[in-house]
Design a protein around this motif. Structure first.
Motif, PDB file in Angstrom:
ATOM      1  N   THR A  60       1.018  -1.278   0.018  1.00 23.72           N
ATOM      2  CA  THR A  60      -0.099   0.026  -0.079  1.00 23.72           C
ATOM      3  C   THR A  60       0.906   1.294   0.124  1.00 23.72           C
ATOM      4  OG1 THR A  60      -1.779  -1.133   1.039  1.00 23.72           O
ATOM      5  CG2 THR A  60      -1.699   1.280   1.279  1.00 23.72           C
ATOM      6  N   VAL A  61       0.867   2.004  -1.145  1.00 19.31           N
ATOM      7  CA  VAL A  61       1.798   3.200  -1.041  1.00 19.31           C
ATOM      8  C   VAL A  61       0.789   4.506  -1.541  1.00 19.31           C
ATOM      9  CG1 VAL A  61       3.701   1.909  -1.909  1.00 19.31           C
ATOM     10  CG2 VAL A  61       1.809   2.725  -3.544  1.00 19.31           C
ATOM     11  N   GLY A  62       1.283   5.534  -1.519  1.00 21.11           N
ATOM     12  CA  GLY A  62       0.796   6.989  -1.800  1.00 21.11           C
ATOM     13  C   GLY A  62       0.758   7.861  -0.924  1.00 21.11           C
ATOM     14  N   ILE A  63      -0.114   9.107  -1.175  1.00 21.58           N
ATOM     15  CA  ILE A  63       0.238  10.295  -0.258  1.00 21.58           C
ATOM     16  C   ILE A  63      -0.332   9.783   0.972  1.00 21.58           C
ATOM     17  CG2 ILE A  63      -0.737  12.622  -0.187  1.00 21.58           C
ATOM     18  CD1 ILE A  63      -1.102  12.737  -3.085  1.00 21.58           C
ATOM     19  N   ASP A  64      -1.508   9.217   1.237  1.00 21.08           N
ATOM     20  CA  ASP A  64      -2.181   9.005   2.708  1.00 21.08           C
ATOM     21  C   ASP A  64      -1.337   8.117   3.222  1.00 21.08           C
ATOM     22  OD1 ASP A  64      -4.156  10.576   2.100  1.00 21.08           O
ATOM     23  OD2 ASP A  64      -5.730   9.164   2.170  1.00 21.08           O
ATOM     24  N   PRO A  65      -0.778   6.651   2.855  1.00 21.70           N
ATOM     25  CA  PRO A  65       0.086   6.092   3.545  1.00 21.70           C
ATOM     26  C   PRO A  65       1.449   6.614   4.018  1.00 21.70           C
ATOM     27  CG  PRO A  65      -0.810   4.823   1.736  1.00 21.70           C
ATOM     28  CD  PRO A  65      -1.200   6.136   1.382  1.00 21.70           C
ATOM     29  N   ASP A  66       2.114   7.763   3.190  1.00 20.74           N
ATOM     30  CA  ASP A  66       3.231   8.272   3.477  1.00 20.74           C
ATOM     31  C   ASP A  66       2.928   9.184   4.536  1.00 20.74           C
ATOM     32  OD1 ASP A  66       4.666   6.907   1.574  1.00 20.74           O
ATOM     33  OD2 ASP A  66       5.171   8.540   0.161  1.00 20.74           O
ATOM     34  N   LEU A  67       1.931   9.906   4.567  1.00 23.27           N
ATOM     35  CA  LEU A  67       1.682  10.837   5.715  1.00 23.27           C
ATOM     36  C   LEU A  67       1.131  10.344   7.162  1.00 23.27           C
ATOM     37  CD1 LEU A  67      -0.564  13.561   3.726  1.00 23.27           C
ATOM     38  CD2 LEU A  67       1.771  13.732   4.612  1.00 23.27           C
ATOM     39  N   ALA A  68       0.505   8.971   6.785  1.00 22.97           N
ATOM     40  CA  ALA A  68       0.059   8.237   8.043  1.00 22.97           C
ATOM     41  C   ALA A  68       1.677   7.435   8.807  1.00 22.97           C
ATOM     42  CB  ALA A  68      -0.701   7.095   7.508  1.00 22.97           C
ATOM     43  N   ALA A  69       2.581   7.283   7.925  1.00 23.25           N
ATOM     44  CA  ALA A  69       3.631   6.716   8.389  1.00 23.25           C
ATOM     45  C   ALA A  69       4.370   7.828   9.318  1.00 23.25           C
ATOM     46  CB  ALA A  69       4.785   6.311   7.406  1.00 23.25           C
ATOM     47  N   ALA A  70       4.344   9.134   8.819  1.00 19.55           N
ATOM     48  CA  ALA A  70       5.020  10.400   9.465  1.00 19.55           C
ATOM     49  C   ALA A  70       4.179  10.587  10.542  1.00 19.55           C
ATOM     50  CB  ALA A  70       4.828  11.560   8.705  1.00 19.55           C
ATOM     51  N   LEU A  71       2.789  10.448  10.735  1.00 18.41           N
ATOM     52  CA  LEU A  71       2.062  10.738  11.744  1.00 18.41           C
ATOM     53  C   LEU A  71       2.476   9.453  12.816  1.00 18.41           C
ATOM     54  CD1 LEU A  71      -1.393  11.528  10.383  1.00 18.41           C
ATOM     55  CD2 LEU A  71       0.078  13.145  11.138  1.00 18.41           C
ATOM     56  N   GLY A  72       2.592   8.378  12.362  1.00 19.40           N
ATOM     57  CA  GLY A  72       3.079   7.306  13.406  1.00 19.40           C
ATOM     58  C   GLY A  72       3.968   7.539  14.063  1.00 19.40           C
ATOM     59  N   LYS A  73       5.076   8.092  13.447  1.00 17.35           N
ATOM     60  CA  LYS A  73       6.306   8.305  14.006  1.00 17.35           C
ATOM     61  C   LYS A  73       5.995   9.383  15.197  1.00 17.35           C
ATOM     62  CE  LYS A  73       9.401   7.307  10.229  1.00 17.35           C
ATOM     63  NZ  LYS A  73      10.332   7.781   9.301  1.00 17.35           N
ATOM     64  N   GLU A  74       5.406  10.320  14.857  1.00 12.25           N
ATOM     65  CA  GLU A  74       5.002  11.324  16.007  1.00 12.25           C
ATOM     66  C   GLU A  74       4.380  10.976  17.288  1.00 12.25           C
ATOM     67  OE1 GLU A  74       6.064  14.563  16.286  1.00 12.25           O
ATOM     68  OE2 GLU A  74       7.156  14.415  14.403  1.00 12.25           O
ATOM     69  N   LEU A  75       3.500   9.732  16.837  1.00 15.59           N
ATOM     70  CA  LEU A  75       2.717   9.375  17.813  1.00 15.59           C
ATOM     71  C   LEU A  75       3.088   7.967  18.663  1.00 15.59           C
ATOM     72  CD1 LEU A  75      -0.974   9.744  16.014  1.00 15.59           C
ATOM     73  CD2 LEU A  75      -0.216  11.164  18.053  1.00 15.59           C
ATOM     74  N   GLY A  76       4.297   7.429  17.954  1.00 20.39           N
ATOM     75  CA  GLY A  76       4.790   6.256  18.413  1.00 20.39           C
ATOM     76  C   GLY A  76       4.062   5.305  18.341  1.00 20.39           C
ATOM     77  N   VAL A  77       3.121   5.214  17.223  1.00 21.18           N
ATOM     78  CA  VAL A  77       2.241   3.850  16.985  1.00 21.18           C
ATOM     79  C   VAL A  77       2.533   3.620  15.532  1.00 21.18           C
ATOM     80  CG1 VAL A  77       0.816   4.316  18.711  1.00 21.18           C
ATOM     81  CG2 VAL A  77       0.326   5.161  16.494  1.00 21.18           C
ATOM     82  N   GLU A  78       1.943   2.410  14.972  1.00 16.30           N
ATOM     83  CA  GLU A  78       1.911   1.953  13.692  1.00 16.30           C
ATOM     84  C   GLU A  78       0.487   2.359  13.061  1.00 16.30           C
ATOM     85  OE1 GLU A  78       2.547  -1.735  10.547  1.00 16.30           O
ATOM     86  OE2 GLU A  78       2.700  -2.117  12.926  1.00 16.30           O
ATOM     87  N   PHE A  79       0.322   2.794  11.901  1.00 13.03           N
ATOM     88  CA  PHE A  79      -0.813   2.960  11.220  1.00 13.03           C
ATOM     89  C   PHE A  79      -1.078   1.762  10.308  1.00 13.03           C
ATOM     90  CE2 PHE A  79      -0.847   7.050  13.021  1.00 13.03           C
ATOM     91  CZ  PHE A  79      -1.753   7.829  12.597  1.00 13.03           C
ATOM     92  N   GLN A  80      -1.989   1.099  10.416  1.00 12.93           N
ATOM     93  CA  GLN A  80      -2.396   0.042   9.567  1.00 12.93           C
ATOM     94  C   GLN A  80      -3.386   0.260   8.796  1.00 12.93           C
ATOM     95  OE1 GLN A  80      -2.844  -3.863  12.182  1.00 12.93           O
ATOM     96  NE2 GLN A  80      -0.577  -3.704  12.455  1.00 12.93           N
ATOM     97  N   PHE A  81      -3.267   0.191   7.261  1.00  9.68           N
ATOM     98  CA  PHE A  81      -4.496   0.524   6.578  1.00  9.68           C
ATOM     99  C   PHE A  81      -5.177  -0.749   6.095  1.00  9.68           C
ATOM    100  CE2 PHE A  81      -2.227   4.246   6.090  1.00  9.68           C
ATOM    101  CZ  PHE A  81      -3.025   5.234   5.164  1.00  9.68           C
TER     102      PHE A  81
END
Length: 321
Positions: free
Chosen positions: A90-111
């Motif tokens: 899964t790639v794209g604008i949303d997955p990339d932004l989600a990965a960056a948000l996950g680093k800030e929150l200390g969690v993994e975003f699972q699509f």
């Protein structure tokens, strides 16, 4: 992914992973969006205040923090916003932004893949923690109002706005059939993804058509199906959010299948949707988005996909109108 379940997707591409395929989109995207926010104030104030005194991760609900995972409902067939590359990732604008948000929150975003028109109900059923799928932030969605009947059909959701896009019409290349505006679609057939802004715009425009020349609307589960219908000659036009339409024009058939006609309309914010009452998660994600905007990570991701003109400069809450 602009109306009931509008992707402004709301409001229409084979998903080939190609970084920078949307350079054309970046040059043309509209940047206007609604300024209205919840309670009439700038929704980013909360994020700014809390981010200055604590980390976004500290704002997460304990149950999510302990799991270390945020489940994200998404219609993963909407390139370049979210799609599967040739390896199935899964790639794209949303997955990339989600990965960056996950680093800030200390969690993994699972699509988790789902059809676009079921994402909000998935939030209510707690199948997902968030919905992130080029979903346009509208007052109707915030309040759970069906945009066509104007009746309340649910509790609504809260949105953290993270991008801005308009809606475009596209046709087969070299065969625009005189279509330049939505009014030109009267008496013609359009293929769209159901429950998107494009679908809603087509319905609204059809009601204005005179002489019995209504718009024939064919609605599909996803945008790729609508594109296939147009490509095969089964429709006169298609419509989707401008970044998606531009990506389809750039990539489908090596750029030989489609062309954008006319100007994009209905520029509005994409929002990360959170179920009403889940205020702690909303604040955490809002603070994380504010953080990546400030530290420059957001800008890098938007530039990677060539859609800088749609970038936001602050994390507004419920900024759609």
């Amino acid at each position: 992914m602009t109306a009931p379940t509008t992707r402004c997707k709301t409001i229409a591409s084979s998903r080939i992973a190609a970084v920078g395929a949307l350079a054309v989109a970046g040059a043309l995207l509209l940047t206007a969006c609604g300024d209205q926010t919840k309670n009439g104030s700038n929704g980013s104030d909360t994020a700014k205040t809390t981010a200055g005194t604590t980390s976004p991760a500290d704002l997460l609900p304990p149950e999510i923090k302990s799991k270390g995972v945020i489940k994200v409902g998404s219609d993963i067939a909407y390139p370049p916003v979210e799609f599967k590359d040739e390896s199935g990732k899964t790639v794209g604008i949303d997955p990339d932004l989600a990965a960056a948000l996950g680093k800030e929150l200390g969690v993994e975003f699972q699509f988790e893949n789902g059809t676009f028109d079921t994402l909000v109900t998935g939030l209510r059923a707690k199948r997902y923690d968030l919905a992130m799928s080029a979903m346009t932030d509208t007052k109707e969605r915030q309040e759970g109002i069906d945009p066509e009947t104007k009746k309340k059909v649910g509790e609504g959701v809260d949105f953290i706005d993270y991008f801005t896009a308009g809606v475009s019409i596209y046709t087969k290349k070299g065969d625009d059939q005189g279509i330049k505006t939505w009014a030109d679609l009267c008496g013609k057939k359009i293929a769209v993804q159901r429950n998107t802004v494009s679908n809603d715009l087509a319905k609204a425009e059809s009601k204005k058509c005179t002489g019995g020349k209504k718009i024939a609307i064919e609605s599909y589960d996803n945008d790729l199906q609508a594109q296939t219908r147009l490509r095969s000659g089964g429709a006169d036009a298609g419509s989707s959010d401008f970044p998606v339409a531009a990506y389809a024009v750039k990539t489908s058939g090596g750029g030989k299948d489609f062309q954008i006609v006319g100007e994009q309309v209905e520029a509005a914010p994409y929002g990360i949707a959170v179920a009403k009452g889940n205020d702690q998660l909303t604040k955490a994600v809002q603070a994380a988005l504010e953080a990546i905007i400030k530290n420059g990570e957001y800008e890098k991701i938007i530039a990677k996909w060539g859609v800088e003109a749609g970038a936001v400069t602050e994390a507004k809450l419920n900024g759609g109108s």
